[in-house]
Scaffold this active site. Structure first.
Site, PDB file in Angstrom:
ATOM      1  CB  THR A   1      -0.944   0.020   1.214  1.00  0.00           C
ATOM      2  OG1 THR A   1      -0.173  -0.193   2.407  1.00  0.00           O
ATOM      3  CG2 THR A   1      -2.005  -1.069   1.092  1.00  0.00           C
ATOM      4  CE1 TYR A   2       4.291   1.682   3.827  1.00  0.00           C
ATOM      5  CE2 TYR A   2       6.341   0.749   3.028  1.00  0.00           C
ATOM      6  CZ  TYR A   2       5.481   1.034   4.062  1.00  0.00           C
ATOM      7  OH  TYR A   2       5.829   0.683   5.338  1.00  0.00           O
ATOM      8  CB  SER A   3       2.927   6.433  -1.109  1.00  0.00           C
ATOM      9  OG  SER A   3       4.309   6.157  -1.026  1.00  0.00           O
TER      10      SER A   3
ATOM     11  N   GLY B   1       0.952   0.905  -4.225  1.00  0.00           N
ATOM     12  CA  GLY B   1       1.527   0.112  -5.294  1.00  0.00           C
ATOM     13  C   GLY B   1       2.738   0.737  -5.966  1.00  0.00           C
TER      14      GLY B   1
END
Length: 314
Positions: A52-54, A62
Site C-alpha cells: 500500500t505504499y504510498s 503500489g
C-alpha cells in the site's frame, strides 16, 4: 560487509534495512533508482516495502513495489537482495484486512508489481483484529507451499494476538513469524521495551524497528517551532519537541560531537547497540542522507554513550 542471519531462516542481511515508503512519494523513479544503486553499492542488501505504499498519494498504493520491481529487472540483481513487503494495511479503497481472500489476492498483486516469483519476508502489516489468526496463518501456509513466500513476519499486532499466533502455528503446524517490525527509537521506547521485548526473547525473533529516526526528528534538524512548518512530516513529529525530545537532541549532540558524526548516525547506532535489534529500517532521499545511514554500523558506541542516551530518553 558482515551479514547477520534473520532468525529461523537462511536469509543473511547487512545491518540497515532500507525503507521503501519514499519510492513514488518523495522520490520519483529516477531518484529511487539512484538511491537503491548507492545502497547496494555500499554492501547493503535488505529492502522493505508494502503493497500500500504510498496509498496516501493515489488512494491505493503500489508505486513503491512497482519502482522496486523495475529496478530489480533493470539491474538483474534479484538473487542479491533480501526483499520484504507487507499486507493488511488500509487504503481509501478498503480497511485493514488480513483475511485469506485478501492475503492471497494481495500477494499475487505484489509479486506482479515487484516482477519476482517469491517474496523473502512477508509481513502482516496491520492486524484487522477480526480475522481468526488460524485463517491468516493458513493463508500464509498456502503461499509458502506454493513457493510465493519464504518466511513471514509481523508488524502492528498486539502482544496478545502475536502470542496467539505463535500458539496457533505450533498446534497446527502452520508458518510462524520469524521477525517483528515494531515502532521503536530513542523517543518511542516504552511500547517495545515493555510490551514486546519479552515476546521477542521468548520466540527468538529478529527485530527491524520502523521510524528508527522518528520520521526525521532524530536527525536533529528540527530545533525551533518554525522548523516543523517546512516539511511534509512536520505536523506528525512536532509532538516530540517536548522536554524529553529536547533532552534526547542534546544527548545526540554530545555523542555526535564526540565522534565527529551526525545525530542520525548516533540514533541508529544506539538501536544497533541494543541486543534485541537486528537492523533498523530507515529511508533516505539523498546521497548525503545515505552516507549518514552507512556510518551507523561502523560507530561502536561505548557504555558511557549508551548510558547518556538511555537516560535522556527515559
Amino acid at each position: 560487509m558482515k551479514k547477520i542471519k534473520i532468525q529461523h531462516t537462511g536469509l543473511e542481511i547487512a545491518p540497515i534495512n532500507f525503507g521503501g515508503n519514499v519510492f513514488g512519494w518523495t522520490l520519483d523513479e529516477q531518484k529511487s533508482f539512484e538511491i537503491l544503486d548507492k545502497f547496494v553499492g555500499a554492501g547493503f542488501n535488505f529492502i522493505d516495502t508494502a503493497d500500500t505504499y504510498s496509498w496516501w498519494v493515489n488512494g491505493k498504493g503500489g508505486q513503491s513495489e512497482e519502482i522496486i520491481g523495475k529496478w530489480l529487472k533493470s539491474r538483474g540483481n534479484r538473487n542479491d537482495i533480501v526483499l520484504a513487503t507487507k499486507v493488511g494495511s488500509e487504503t481509501k479503497e478498503h480497511g485493514f484486512d488480513i483475511s485469506r481472500k485478501h492475503i492471497l489476492k494481495s500477494a499475487d498483486e505484489s509479486l506482479q508489481r515487484l516482477g519476482v516469483d517469491h517474496i523473502d519476508l512477508y509481513y502482516t502489516h496491520f492486524d484487522d483484529n477480526v480475522t481468526p489468526v488460524e485463517e491468516t496463518l493458513s493463508a500464509y501456509d498456502e503461499l509458502v507451499k506454493a513457493g510465493k513466500v519464504r518466511f513471514i513476519a509481523a508488524s502492528n499486532i498486539s502482544p496478545e494476538r502475536l502470542i496467539e499466533s505463535f500458539d496457533c502455528a505450533e498446534k497446527n503446524g502452520l508458518p510462524r513469524y520469524v521477525a517483528l517490525q515494531p515502532h521503536y527509537n530513542l523517543v518511542e521506547r516504552s511500547r517495545f521495551e515493555n510490551d514486546y521485548s519479552q515476546i521477542v526473547e521468548t520466540y527468538g525473533l529478529s527485530v527491524f524497528p520502523y521510524w528508527s529516526l522518528a520520521a526525521g526528528f532524530l536527525t536533529g534538524k528540527y530545533r525551533a517551532e518554525a522548523d516543523f512548518d517546512n516539511t511534509a512530516r512536520g505536523g506528525g513529529i512536532k509532538k516530540y519537541f517536548d522536554d524529553k525530545g529536547k533532552r534526547v537532541l542534546e544527548a545526540l549532540d554530545v555523542v555526535a560531537g564526540k565522534y565527529d558524526t551526525k545525530q542520525a548516525t548516533v540514533a541508529l547506532a544506539w538501536l544497533l547497540a541494543k541486543p534485541l535489534v537486528t537492523a533498523p529500517i530507515v529511508s533516505a532521499t539523498s546521497v548525503s542522507q545515505l552516507e549518514t545511514l552507512f556510518d551507523a554500523p561502523k560507530l561502536p558506541l561505548d557504555a558511557e554513550d549508551i548510558g547518556l542516551l538511555d537516560e535522556a530518553s527515559k
